[in-house]
Design an enzyme around this catalytic site. Structure first.
Site, PDB file in Angstrom:
ATOM      1  CG  HIS A 278      -4.024 -10.355   3.319  1.00  0.00           C
ATOM      2  ND1 HIS A 278      -5.265 -10.915   3.292  1.00  0.00           N
ATOM      3  CD2 HIS A 278      -4.190  -9.056   2.955  1.00  0.00           C
ATOM      4  CE1 HIS A 278      -6.152 -10.001   2.932  1.00  0.00           C
ATOM      5  NE2 HIS A 278      -5.522  -8.874   2.718  1.00  0.00           N
TER       6      HIS A 278
ATOM      7  CG  ASN B 231      -6.381   0.055  -0.317  1.00  0.00           C
ATOM      8  OD1 ASN B 231      -5.279   0.063  -0.849  1.00  0.00           O
ATOM      9  ND2 ASN B 231      -6.551  -0.189   0.965  1.00  0.00           N
TER      10      ASN B 231
ATOM     11  CG  ASP C 180      -1.554  -6.163   3.961  1.00  0.00           C
ATOM     12  OD1 ASP C 180      -1.754  -5.108   3.320  1.00  0.00           O
ATOM     13  OD2 ASP C 180      -2.430  -6.699   4.660  1.00  0.00           O
TER      14      ASP C 180
ATOM     15  CG  HIS D 189      -1.892  -1.127   1.234  1.00  0.00           C
ATOM     16  ND1 HIS D 189      -3.083  -1.083   0.544  1.00  0.00           N
ATOM     17  CD2 HIS D 189      -1.848  -2.352   1.810  1.00  0.00           C
ATOM     18  CE1 HIS D 189      -3.748  -2.229   0.716  1.00  0.00           C
ATOM     19  NE2 HIS D 189      -3.007  -3.018   1.477  1.00  0.00           N
TER      20      HIS D 189
ATOM     21  CG  HIS E 178      -2.736   3.220   8.817  1.00  0.00           C
ATOM     22  ND1 HIS E 178      -3.698   3.743   7.979  1.00  0.00           N
ATOM     23  CD2 HIS E 178      -2.861   1.870   8.714  1.00  0.00           C
ATOM     24  CE1 HIS E 178      -4.377   2.761   7.408  1.00  0.00           C
ATOM     25  NE2 HIS E 178      -3.879   1.609   7.824  1.00  0.00           N
TER      26      HIS E 178
ATOM     27  CG  ASN F 274      -9.088  -7.033   7.639  1.00  0.00           C
ATOM     28  OD1 ASN F 274      -9.202  -8.210   7.919  1.00  0.00           O
ATOM     29  ND2 ASN F 274      -9.968  -6.386   6.898  1.00  0.00           N
TER      30      ASN F 274
ATOM     31  NE  ARG G 104      -2.039   3.398   3.702  1.00  0.00           N
ATOM     32  CZ  ARG G 104      -2.760   2.286   3.735  1.00  0.00           C
ATOM     33  NH1 ARG G 104      -3.531   1.941   2.704  1.00  0.00           N
ATOM     34  NH2 ARG G 104      -2.741   1.508   4.796  1.00  0.00           N
TER      35      ARG G 104
END
Lengths: 325, 432
Positions: free
Chosen positions: B236, B98, B309, B66, B313, B282, B68
């Site tokens: 995952h 995402n 993964d 990710h 954040h 998750n 971002r």
């Protein structure tokens, strides 16, 4: 002991000590002037991110009877509504000079987080489904007052254990103090795993009722209906409600308890609350003394603020000084 | 660009392990591999990378990153994430879709690919969403996106909940020769959950996500792969049951591949005990039995790849109450060390899980993960498998610091990373 975050952090000796201090606090509370100077100069703030008038008032009454200064923070009137984080909120409060924070939050674990961010004592006044340690203390105290102790006693905790911080704390406190606990609920209202819980489980209240020294009823929240956890409140009451008929089958000495607020007619019949063995009002009364004991145990004799209110347990009984004025 | 000599290392690739020096030509391809090349001189200005005591391997490929950007640049950018990747030994990453806006149309995918090229720290490949806005309602323009080079479609962050739509996506994907990757989570069972449902969730009073929420979708996707013939990659995987389902599907010859993350082979749900949201992820951290099953799946080939993964954040989000905090943890800079420290695998198996096997899943074998031999693009990693270090969140290159391994002593560290002959990381330091 710096914080009171959960019963899980306590030993049996800690619980017994807190109950002994509570005895002294009950005595103080019965005086014409129920106030001692034990925590003079200390500041206790109630930081309630979730409303709970009864618990907040109980803590504030406890702090005042020990002559601590009290402040109160509640989300409804605060900057949290404007998006301030929990961390910023508690760091701001701490900067005003605080010895203890009494924290209530809808999310499990927030008192643990706050304890990492501040240097004051943190007392958990209820976090999500996790813990409500002073409730467990006041429940233990009430049982001890009536039955002489918890050792060897049989206690049924009935109802929505899964979503109950009271149940989690009570199970740990009651079993630490030597009682055997049976959880009584449909499987949907029990935690998904009971690994490590020193309890027995029953799905049949009628089968276990007559053997109990204490029947502890949990609040059944109406929103559980929408989650398909029970078919209806009617069926819940039929299976797990303490009706007057069921209460008649209790042993003569058995206590009926409830943490409040009650749903009369759901988990407990209105007539049952009037029985002499229903000690629900007494639980509330003992709540103030228990919280005095917790504040005293955490704050008396510590070195914060330089106000030097260090008072060992026996001195609690000393007559207050100028406060008597 | 000067010729490069990687001297004194052990080459580990799919052909095996051997002591060899590697010469990289000025055009960014491997020129020579063999013992004793260091003494042959070479051309003027040849640059020497010391690989003494180190493993020289094809660069790592992360199937699950990710980055971002666009949308959450305060947590990570394509540049900072690419730098973290290079420091972790990765020469290619597959960026998850995402973002905000979602990578579900050509403009956003082009933007990500271009930013990856500009950063130039590792090859940034784009996955794209299966459904528009990852809302699980309508298919994204998969053919248009495949034409831009997208080889993996996933609604990662969510699984495709609707069985019929999942079937259609797989059928359509087969026609494009692309792979559907699935975040396996049946939301009807997981909704409201914030950690693994079990002993610890019950004790901590945190609503749980049962293992079966993952396993039911793994079952469905295996069934739909059989129905459609589509290549399906399961992301995952975290439960013993899911690993067993993949093992059985592979035994039946189905076109199913699967990955596992370092956190799912190193950490259990007991980590949540202190309510630190840095351990919220998750799928959630599971039981010790699940961790053992993931390790066994990596060891016996059931699982094809270690994927990070990597999910940065911002600090303030990871300081929210546990049930309000977002899921995800950093992974790029610690994956190799955790694999070396925690997995009982041969070097060849371990490098395979990080390099040539994920490269095959991502359709990148022409450029990444191939054997270290003349003519191949020099996408290489040089790592010291013995070096012990302590994970310090502040010293990671990622813009965020949400690693669950702060303070942990681990063994194995990247020394150099070479992208098409260009040293991106030298002696553990990013060159830009």
């Amino acid at each position: 002991m710096k914080h009171l975050l959960g019963v899980e952090d306590l030993e049996r000796s800690d619980l017994e000590e807190l109950l002994r201090i509570t005895d002294s606090m009950v005595e103080v509370s019965q005086r014409a002037m129920p106030r001692v100077p034990a925590l003079r100069g200390r500041t206790v703030v109630s930081v309630f991110f979730e409303d709970s008038t009864r618990t907040r008032l109980s803590f504030e009454a406890a702090a005042k009877r020990l002559s601590a200064d009290t402040m109160s923070f509640s989300v409804g009137t605060s900057s949290v509504k404007k998006g301030e984080s929990v961390r910023d909120t508690v760091e701001t409060i701490e900067a005003m000079g605080v010895d203890a924070m009494v924290v209530r939050h809808r999310s499990a674990g927030v008192p643990d987080q706050i304890a990492r961010w501040t240097s004051c004592s943190v007392i958990n006044a209820g976090d999500g489904w996790h813990q409500h340690p002073t409730q467990a203390l006041l429940d233990s105290y009430t049982i001890r007052a009536h039955l002489g102790g918890l050792d060897g006693r049989r206690i049924a905790i009935v109802g929505d254990v899964k979503h109950s911080r009271v149940a989690r704390s009570d199970v740990q406190a009651f079993t630490l103090l030597g009682a055997s606990v049976t959880l009584v609920a449909p499987p949907t209202l029990l935690p998904p795993s009971l690994e490590g819980w020193p309890v027995e489980v029953s799905h049949d209240l009628d089968a276990v009722l007559a053997d109990q020294d204490v029947v502890y009823l949990l609040r059944m929240q109406r929103e559980r209906m929408t989650e398909a956890l029970v078919p209806s409140l009617r069926e819940y009451t039929a299976c797990f409600g303490l009706t007057i008929q069921r209460a008649a089958r209790l042993a003569p000495h058995a206590l009926v308890m409830h943490p409040g607020p009650m749903n009369r007619g759901v988990e407990i019949a209105a007539e049952v609350t009037d029985l002499p063995n229903a000690v629900i009002a007494e639980q509330v009364r003992n709540g103030v003394a228990v919280r005095m004991a917790v504040l005293f145990r955490l704050l008396a004799g510590t070195e914060l603020g330089g106000a030097g209110a260090a008072a060992p347990v026996p001195e609690v009984n000393a007559e207050p000084g100028e406060d008597h004025g | 660009m000067a010729e490069l000599l990687i001297a004194g290392g052990r080459v580990v690739d799919e052909h095996g392990e051997r002591v060899a020096d590697v010469v990289v030509a000025e055009d960014g391809t491997v020129a020579e591999v063999g013992a004793g090349l260091a003494s042959t001189g070479g051309r003027n200005g040849r640059r020497v990378l010391d690989a003494g005591g180190c493993v020289v391997a094809p660069g790592f490929v992360d199937l699950h990153t990710h980055l971002r950007e666009p949308g959450r640049e305060e947590a990570e950018t394509i540049e900072t994430g690419s730098r973290a990747a290079a420091l972790g030994g990765f020469t290619a990453v597959v960026a998850m879709p995402n973002t905000e806006p979602t990578m579900d149309d050509a403009a956003v995918v082009r933007q990500v690919l271009e930013a990856g090229r500009v950063a130039g720290l590792c090859d940034v490949h784009a996955s794209a969403a299966v459904t528009v806005g990852r809302r699980g309602e309508a298919l994204a323009p998969m053919a248009e996106l495949a034409a831009l080079g997208v080889r993996i479609f996933t609604d990662d962050g969510n699984g495709v909940q609707d069985d019929r739509l999942a079937r259609r996506a797989m059928e359509y994907a087969r026609g494009l020769d692309v792979t559907i990757a699935e975040h396996c989570e049946v939301e009807a069972l997981s909704a409201g959950g914030h950690m693994h449902e079990g002993e610890w969730s019950s004790r901590l009073g945190i609503p749980g996500v049962p293992a079966e929420a993952e396993e039911l979708m793994v079952m469905r996707d295996i069934a739909l792969s059989r129905l459609t013939g589509c290549r399906v990659h399961l992301q995952h995987l975290s439960t013993a049951g899911a690993v067993e389902l993949v093992r059985a599907a592979k035994a039946r010859g189905l076109a199913v591949t699967a990955e596992a993350t370092p956190h799912h082979f190193t950490l259990t749900h007991a980590e949540v005990a202190a309510y630190d949201p840095v351990f919220k992820v998750n799928p959630p951290l599971r039981t010790a039995e699940d961790v053992a099953a993931v390790r066994a799946g990596l060891a016996d080939g059931t699982l094809d790849a270690i994927a990070t993964d990597h999910a940065p954040h911002a600090q303030e989000l990871k300081e929210l109450p546990f049930d309000e905090a977002p899921c995800g943890m950093l992974g790029l800079e610690t994956a190799l060390a955790l694999a070396l420290s925690e997995l009982d695998l041969s070097l060849g198996e371990l490098v395979g899980l990080l390099s040539w096997r994920p490269a095959a899943v991502a359709g990148l074998r022409d450029t990444h993960g191939g054997p270290v031999e003349p003519g191949r693009p020099a996408n290489l990693v040089v790592f010291d498998p013995e070096l012990t270090w302590t994970v310090d969140p502040a010293r990671l290159a990622s813009r965020s610091h949400n690693t669950p391994y702060a303070g942990r002593r681990v063994t194995g560290k990247v020394r150099h990373t070479v992208l098409r002959g260009r040293p991106i990381v030298l002696d553990g330091e990013a060159q830009r």
